[in-house]
Scaffold this motif. Structure first.
Motif, PDB file in Angstrom:
ATOM      1  N   LEU A   1       0.831  -1.199   0.000  1.00 49.80           N
ATOM      2  CA  LEU A   1       0.000   0.000   0.000  1.00 49.80           C
ATOM      3  C   LEU A   1       0.872   1.258   0.000  1.00 49.80           C
ATOM      4  O   LEU A   1       0.623   2.206  -0.760  1.00 49.80           O
ATOM      5  CB  LEU A   1      -0.923   0.000   1.214  1.00 49.80           C
ATOM      6  CG  LEU A   1      -1.829   1.229   1.370  1.00 49.80           C
ATOM      7  CD1 LEU A   1      -2.778   1.334   0.187  1.00 49.80           C
ATOM      8  CD2 LEU A   1      -2.611   1.156   2.677  1.00 49.80           C
ATOM      9  N   THR A   2       1.898   1.269   0.830  1.00 49.15           N
ATOM     10  CA  THR A   2       2.810   2.412   0.887  1.00 49.15           C
ATOM     11  C   THR A   2       3.572   2.571  -0.426  1.00 49.15           C
ATOM     12  O   THR A   2       3.719   3.681  -0.945  1.00 49.15           O
ATOM     13  CB  THR A   2       3.806   2.241   2.043  1.00 49.15           C
ATOM     14  OG1 THR A   2       3.088   2.082   3.270  1.00 49.15           O
ATOM     15  CG2 THR A   2       4.717   3.448   2.162  1.00 49.15           C
ATOM     16  N   LEU A   3       4.034   1.449  -0.980  1.00 43.97           N
ATOM     17  CA  LEU A   3       4.777   1.495  -2.241  1.00 43.97           C
ATOM     18  C   LEU A   3       3.893   2.017  -3.374  1.00 43.97           C
ATOM     19  O   LEU A   3       4.328   2.857  -4.173  1.00 43.97           O
ATOM     20  CB  LEU A   3       5.307   0.102  -2.579  1.00 43.97           C
ATOM     21  CG  LEU A   3       6.260  -0.013  -3.779  1.00 43.97           C
ATOM     22  CD1 LEU A   3       7.520   0.797  -3.519  1.00 43.97           C
ATOM     23  CD2 LEU A   3       6.613  -1.466  -4.030  1.00 43.97           C
ATOM     24  N   PHE A   4       2.659   1.566  -3.428  1.00 40.62           N
ATOM     25  CA  PHE A   4       1.732   2.032  -4.462  1.00 40.62           C
ATOM     26  C   PHE A   4       1.460   3.527  -4.312  1.00 40.62           C
ATOM     27  O   PHE A   4       1.435   4.274  -5.304  1.00 40.62           O
ATOM     28  CB  PHE A   4       0.422   1.249  -4.384  1.00 40.62           C
ATOM     29  CG  PHE A   4      -0.651   1.785  -5.298  1.00 40.62           C
ATOM     30  CD1 PHE A   4      -0.644   1.493  -6.654  1.00 40.62           C
ATOM     31  CD2 PHE A   4      -1.665   2.600  -4.799  1.00 40.62           C
ATOM     32  CE1 PHE A   4      -1.620   1.995  -7.502  1.00 40.62           C
ATOM     33  CE2 PHE A   4      -2.645   3.103  -5.640  1.00 40.62           C
ATOM     34  CZ  PHE A   4      -2.628   2.801  -6.994  1.00 40.62           C
ATOM     35  N   ALA A   5       1.247   3.996  -3.067  1.00 40.39           N
ATOM     36  CA  ALA A   5       0.970   5.418  -2.831  1.00 40.39           C
ATOM     37  C   ALA A   5       2.146   6.287  -3.255  1.00 40.39           C
ATOM     38  O   ALA A   5       1.960   7.333  -3.881  1.00 40.39           O
ATOM     39  CB  ALA A   5       0.633   5.646  -1.360  1.00 40.39           C
ATOM     40  N   VAL A   6       3.365   5.864  -2.922  1.00 36.12           N
ATOM     41  CA  VAL A   6       4.553   6.644  -3.273  1.00 36.12           C
ATOM     42  C   VAL A   6       4.723   6.717  -4.787  1.00 36.12           C
ATOM     43  O   VAL A   6       4.996   7.787  -5.356  1.00 36.12           O
ATOM     44  CB  VAL A   6       5.803   6.038  -2.606  1.00 36.12           C
ATOM     45  CG1 VAL A   6       7.072   6.680  -3.163  1.00 36.12           C
ATOM     46  CG2 VAL A   6       5.752   6.228  -1.097  1.00 36.12           C
ATOM     47  N   ILE A   7       4.545   5.581  -5.478  1.00 32.45           N
ATOM     48  CA  ILE A   7       4.694   5.566  -6.940  1.00 32.45           C
ATOM     49  C   ILE A   7       3.615   6.419  -7.598  1.00 32.45           C
ATOM     50  O   ILE A   7       3.892   7.215  -8.514  1.00 32.45           O
ATOM     51  CB  ILE A   7       4.633   4.120  -7.467  1.00 32.45           C
ATOM     52  CG1 ILE A   7       5.858   3.330  -6.980  1.00 32.45           C
ATOM     53  CG2 ILE A   7       4.578   4.097  -8.990  1.00 32.45           C
ATOM     54  CD1 ILE A   7       5.829   1.869  -7.354  1.00 32.45           C
ATOM     55  N   TYR A   8       2.377   6.284  -7.130  1.00 30.89           N
ATOM     56  CA  TYR A   8       1.278   7.051  -7.721  1.00 30.89           C
ATOM     57  C   TYR A   8       1.492   8.551  -7.544  1.00 30.89           C
ATOM     58  O   TYR A   8       1.366   9.326  -8.501  1.00 30.89           O
ATOM     59  CB  TYR A   8      -0.048   6.639  -7.085  1.00 30.89           C
ATOM     60  CG  TYR A   8      -1.208   7.545  -7.473  1.00 30.89           C
ATOM     61  CD1 TYR A   8      -1.829   7.424  -8.711  1.00 30.89           C
ATOM     62  CD2 TYR A   8      -1.647   8.550  -6.604  1.00 30.89           C
ATOM     63  CE1 TYR A   8      -2.866   8.262  -9.075  1.00 30.89           C
ATOM     64  CE2 TYR A   8      -2.680   9.398  -6.964  1.00 30.89           C
ATOM     65  CZ  TYR A   8      -3.289   9.242  -8.186  1.00 30.89           C
ATOM     66  OH  TYR A   8      -4.308  10.077  -8.545  1.00 30.89           O
ATOM     67  N   LEU A   9       1.839   8.985  -6.327  1.00 27.53           N
ATOM     68  CA  LEU A   9       2.033  10.409  -6.062  1.00 27.53           C
ATOM     69  C   LEU A   9       3.220  10.956  -6.846  1.00 27.53           C
ATOM     70  O   LEU A   9       3.192  12.093  -7.324  1.00 27.53           O
ATOM     71  CB  LEU A   9       2.235  10.645  -4.565  1.00 27.53           C
ATOM     72  CG  LEU A   9       1.001  10.426  -3.686  1.00 27.53           C
ATOM     73  CD1 LEU A   9       1.379  10.519  -2.215  1.00 27.53           C
ATOM     74  CD2 LEU A   9      -0.080  11.444  -4.008  1.00 27.53           C
TER      75      LEU A   9
END
Length: 296
Positions: free
Chosen positions: A148-156
Motif C-alpha cells: 500500500l505504501t509502495l503504491f501510494a509513493v509511486i502514484y504520487l
C-alpha cells in the motif's frame, strides 16, 4: 606499596594491574546443525554485506559521472513565474502537500502528523510483526502495508511529474535547465558569448533620438521590457537590446500582432491601438526595434 623515595624501602604489591596476554584465538561458533542457514556475523556475513555495498556505491558513482545534473539559471527568489520542483525522491511528498487536507489550515497534519505516522510505523514494525515467517505472502498485514505504501509513493510521484508537465504547457514555459542549454547552444552557433558569462554584456540602445524611442515609452512593451530595454526576468520578459540581430522589422511587427512563444507573450497590437497609438506609430516602433543591434 611504597610511601617514599628511600632505596631500601620495602615494596608490597596489593594487586596485579598488568594486562595479561591472551593467547587463545576467537573460536567460531558451530552452525553445522543449520547447514546453509546461519553463519557468524564477523567476519563472514559482514564481509558479504561490505562487498555488496561497494558494488552499489561504484554503480551510483558511475551513474553520477555519466549523467551530470542539469543546471538552471542562478536562483532568483523574486521570480514568481518559476515553478519549483524538488528532487525525484521527494516528489510524492510534494504532491501530497498540494491536497486541501494536507495544506492551508491542515498544514501541520501534512507536514508533521502524516510523516510522523509513517516513520513511527517503521520504528514499531519489528515489535508489531514478531512472527518468524519470512515469506511475504504468509505475512499479510506487514506485506499489505508495504504494498500500500509502495503504491501510494509511486502514484504520487508519477502524478506529481504529470501535473508539473501540465503546468509548463499551460504557462507556455520551458524548464530553466533546458532553456539554459538552448541559450548556450544558440550563443555558440551565433558566435556570441554564453549567457551568464562576464563578456555577455548587453549592447547599448541604438538611435535613442529616433521617434520610435518615444513611441516605445508609450507602448505596452515598456511594462514588461522596461524603459531601458533590459527586460524583466521576474516576468519572463527578455531584453530587447540587440533584438535586431534576431528579428527584422517584419518579424517584429508579426510578434506585435500575433504574439510570441506559444502564448508566452500575447498579441499587443490591439492593446496599443486602444492605448492611443496609431498603425503608423506601431510601424515606426517596429522599425526602431529592428535597429537595436549589437555593435560589430
Amino acid at each position: 606499596m611504597a610511601h617514599g623515595n628511600k632505596p631500601d624501602e620495602k615494596i608490597v604489591y596489593i594487586g596485579d594491574s598488568r594486562v595479561r596476554v591472551k593467547t587463545e584465538k576467537l573460536k567460531q561458533q558451530d552452525f553445522s546443525a543449520y547447514p546453509g542457514k546461519s553463519e557468524v556475523f564477523i567476519p563472514n556475513f559482514l564481509l558479504k554485506e561490505w562487498m555488496v555495498a561497494v558494488v552499489c556505491m561504484v554503480g551510483i558513482l558511475l551513474l553520477v559521472m555519466s549523467d551530470p545534473p542539469p543546471l538552471g539559471y542562478p536562483a532568483d527568489p523574486t521570480n514568481t513565474a518559476f515553478i519549483p520542483m524538488p528532487d525525484w525522491y521527494f516528489l510524492f511528498m510534494y504532491q501530497l502537500l498540494k491536497y486541501p487536507y494536507t495544506s492551508g489550515d491542515f498544514i501541520v497534519f501534512g507536514t508533521v502528523v502524516i510523516p510522523g505516522l509513517l516513520f513511527g510505523g517503521l520504528i514499531i514494525a519489528p515489535f508489531l510483526d514478531t512472527g518468524k515467517e519470512r515469506r511475504f505472502y504468509r505475512r499479510p498485514i506487514a506485506s499489505g502495508m508495504m504494498f500500500l505504501t509502495l503504491f501510494a509513493v509511486i502514484y504520487l510521484t508519477v502524478f506529481s511529474w504529470h501535473h508539473y508537465q501540465e503546468e509548463l504547457t499551460a504557462n507556455g514555459q520551458i524548464p530553466e535547465h533546458i532553456q539554459r542549454e538552448l541559450d548556450i547552444e544558440e550563443a555558440k552557433q551565433s558566435g556570441k558569448p554564453a549567457p551568464g558569462s562576464t563578456s555577455a554584456a548587453l549592447p547599448a540602445i541604438v538611435a535613442s533620438d529616433d521617434p520610435g524611442a518615444a513611441i516605445f515609452q508609450k507602448a505596452t512593451c515598456v511594462a514588461c521590457h522596461a524603459t531601458d530595454l533590459k527586460g524583466n526576468k521576474n516576468m519572463g520578459a527578455p531584453a530587447l537590446l540587440g533584438i535586431g540581430d534576431k528579428h527584422d522589422k517584419a518579424a517584429i511587427l508579426d510578434i506585435i500582432k500575433n504574439g510570441y512563444g506559444n502564448g508566452k507573450m500575447g498579441p499587443q497590437y490591439d492593446a496599443n491601438i486602444a492605448g492611443g497609438l496609431t498603425a503608423d506609430d506601431i510601424d515606426k516602433l517596429a522599425g526602431w526595434l529592428a535597429l537595436q543591434k549589437a555593435a560589430k
